[in-house]
Design a protein around this motif. Structure first.
Motif, PDB file in Angstrom:
ATOM      1  N   TRP A   1      65.483  37.247  68.512  1.00  0.00           N
ATOM      2  CA  TRP A   1      65.934  38.190  67.150  1.00  0.00           C
ATOM      3  C   TRP A   1      67.044  37.481  66.640  1.00  0.00           C
ATOM      4  O   TRP A   1      67.903  36.876  67.322  1.00  0.00           O
ATOM      5  N   HIS A   2      67.171  37.310  65.422  1.00  0.00           N
ATOM      6  CA  HIS A   2      68.122  36.925  64.626  1.00  0.00           C
ATOM      7  C   HIS A   2      68.273  37.205  63.091  1.00  0.00           C
ATOM      8  O   HIS A   2      67.496  38.053  62.804  1.00  0.00           O
ATOM      9  N   ARG A   3      69.723  37.089  62.540  1.00  0.00           N
ATOM     10  CA  ARG A   3      69.793  37.542  61.317  1.00  0.00           C
ATOM     11  C   ARG A   3      69.983  36.069  60.671  1.00  0.00           C
ATOM     12  O   ARG A   3      70.300  35.067  61.189  1.00  0.00           O
ATOM     13  N   ASP A   4      69.461  35.911  59.257  1.00  0.00           N
ATOM     14  CA  ASP A   4      69.834  34.711  58.634  1.00  0.00           C
ATOM     15  C   ASP A   4      71.247  34.663  58.165  1.00  0.00           C
ATOM     16  O   ASP A   4      71.549  33.429  57.905  1.00  0.00           O
ATOM     17  N   ASN A   5      71.802  35.624  58.097  1.00  0.00           N
ATOM     18  CA  ASN A   5      73.438  35.499  57.556  1.00  0.00           C
ATOM     19  C   ASN A   5      73.961  36.821  58.158  1.00  0.00           C
ATOM     20  O   ASN A   5      73.209  38.032  58.032  1.00  0.00           O
ATOM     21  N   ILE A   6      75.233  36.898  58.527  1.00  0.00           N
ATOM     22  CA  ILE A   6      75.850  38.346  58.795  1.00  0.00           C
ATOM     23  C   ILE A   6      76.513  39.025  57.665  1.00  0.00           C
ATOM     24  O   ILE A   6      76.943  39.791  57.747  1.00  0.00           O
ATOM     25  N   GLN A   7      76.411  38.080  56.511  1.00  0.00           N
ATOM     26  CA  GLN A   7      77.021  38.631  55.207  1.00  0.00           C
ATOM     27  C   GLN A   7      75.687  38.913  54.259  1.00  0.00           C
ATOM     28  O   GLN A   7      74.799  38.436  54.443  1.00  0.00           O
TER      29      GLN A   7
ATOM     30  N   PRO B   1      75.036  30.133  55.030  1.00  0.00           N
ATOM     31  CA  PRO B   1      74.177  30.588  56.225  1.00  0.00           C
ATOM     32  C   PRO B   1      74.857  29.446  57.353  1.00  0.00           C
ATOM     33  O   PRO B   1      75.089  28.335  56.663  1.00  0.00           O
ATOM     34  N   PRO B   2      74.525  29.863  58.448  1.00  0.00           N
ATOM     35  CA  PRO B   2      74.047  31.029  58.980  1.00  0.00           C
ATOM     36  C   PRO B   2      75.126  32.082  59.091  1.00  0.00           C
ATOM     37  O   PRO B   2      74.763  33.466  59.449  1.00  0.00           O
ATOM     38  N   GLY B   3      76.487  31.503  59.236  1.00  0.00           N
ATOM     39  CA  GLY B   3      77.422  32.687  59.297  1.00  0.00           C
ATOM     40  C   GLY B   3      77.483  33.494  60.708  1.00  0.00           C
ATOM     41  O   GLY B   3      78.530  34.252  60.842  1.00  0.00           O
ATOM     42  N   ALA B   4      76.969  32.887  61.589  1.00  0.00           N
ATOM     43  CA  ALA B   4      77.288  33.323  63.119  1.00  0.00           C
ATOM     44  C   ALA B   4      77.127  32.036  64.077  1.00  0.00           C
ATOM     45  O   ALA B   4      76.219  31.212  63.659  1.00  0.00           O
ATOM     46  N   GLY B   5      78.016  32.099  65.191  1.00  0.00           N
ATOM     47  CA  GLY B   5      77.932  31.152  65.971  1.00  0.00           C
ATOM     48  C   GLY B   5      77.125  31.406  67.181  1.00  0.00           C
ATOM     49  O   GLY B   5      76.376  32.362  67.198  1.00  0.00           O
ATOM     50  N   MET B   6      77.322  30.679  68.002  1.00  0.00           N
ATOM     51  CA  MET B   6      76.388  30.968  69.346  1.00  0.00           C
ATOM     52  C   MET B   6      76.553  32.313  70.081  1.00  0.00           C
ATOM     53  O   MET B   6      75.681  33.024  70.414  1.00  0.00           O
TER      54      MET B   6
ATOM     55  N   ASN C   1      72.965  39.282  68.952  1.00  0.00           N
ATOM     56  CA  ASN C   1      72.115  39.764  67.718  1.00  0.00           C
ATOM     57  C   ASN C   1      70.678  39.604  68.481  1.00  0.00           C
ATOM     58  O   ASN C   1      70.043  40.707  68.428  1.00  0.00           O
ATOM     59  N   ASN C   2      70.486  38.349  69.117  1.00  0.00           N
ATOM     60  CA  ASN C   2      69.030  38.640  70.173  1.00  0.00           C
ATOM     61  C   ASN C   2      69.070  39.870  71.011  1.00  0.00           C
ATOM     62  O   ASN C   2      68.229  40.493  71.185  1.00  0.00           O
ATOM     63  N   SER C   3      70.236  40.056  71.736  1.00  0.00           N
ATOM     64  CA  SER C   3      70.210  41.145  72.648  1.00  0.00           C
ATOM     65  C   SER C   3      70.063  42.555  71.924  1.00  0.00           C
ATOM     66  O   SER C   3      69.288  43.341  72.546  1.00  0.00           O
ATOM     67  N   ILE C   4      70.619  42.441  70.852  1.00  0.00           N
ATOM     68  CA  ILE C   4      70.634  43.892  70.044  1.00  0.00           C
ATOM     69  C   ILE C   4      69.172  43.732  69.532  1.00  0.00           C
ATOM     70  O   ILE C   4      68.638  45.097  69.795  1.00  0.00           O
TER      71      ILE C   4
END
Length: 188
Positions: A62-68, A152-157, A163-166
């Motif tokens: 599970w992921h987001r392409d960007n957090i913005q 992008p991606p706007g998020a680190g590890m 996000n994967n856990s959520i």
């Protein structure tokens, strides 16, 4: 056993004929209105990706392409159904308190060749894997637009793992809710 193949062309100059094709799809006004809603005046096409799911692929995380704020356009280059559609957790680009609670929280991107899905880059999603007994690949073209100030991606590890856990927890809650409704519905 992850069999996702990805080629990114975001670092190379875009072919002007391809950009004209994108413009002809009448996306410019829609994309402009989206960014205007967030008071973003400077945005650009940041990625052109070819994703090829192959038989035996496993689910992406599970992921987001960007957090913005940003937009992702997924175009099916072949029919996409049992061969690994994109699974989206609806409304997950909003504050948690605004997430849908009526049970319609998941969308599967089952598409015919040429169909497309346009979604907020902050939506939690994943490409689903599919059985190795299916013989066809799942090619899709992905285009991304982001604000110039938030590439992008706007998020680190750490945020990516969070996000994967959520996403996993949210999907579990949705499945539990559907199971409970079926169980309670069949008992009455």
């Amino acid at each position: 056993n992850v069999s996702w193949h990805q080629q990114e062309y975001s670092r190379s100059p875009f072919n002007s004929h391809f950009l004209e094709l994108v413009k002809s799809m009448q996306l410019e006004s829609l994309i402009g209105a989206y960014f205007q809603r967030y008071n973003i005046n400077r945005y650009k096409l940041t990625q052109i990706q070819f994703l090829l799911g192959t038989p035996g692929s496993t689910n992406q995380i599970w992921h987001r392409d960007n957090i913005q704020p940003g937009l992702t356009l997924l175009i099916a280059l072949d029919d996409v159904n049992a061969n690994g559609p994109t699974e989206l957790l609806l409304n997950t680009h909003l504050e948690v308190k605004e997430w849908d609670s009526n049970g319609n929280d998941v969308a599967l991107g089952c598409l015919n060749v040429g169909d497309a899905i346009l979604y907020d880059a902050r939506v939690l999603h994943r490409g689903r894997g599919y059985s190795s007994n299916l013989k066809s690949n799942r090619p899709v073209l992905v285009l991304r637009w982001d604000a110039v100030s938030t590439p992008p991606p706007g998020a680190g590890m750490i945020v990516t793992n969070m996000n994967n856990s959520i996403g996993s927890l949210r999907r579990f809650i949705i499945e539990t809710k559907h199971f409970t409704r079926r169980f309670i519905g069949s008992a009455t």
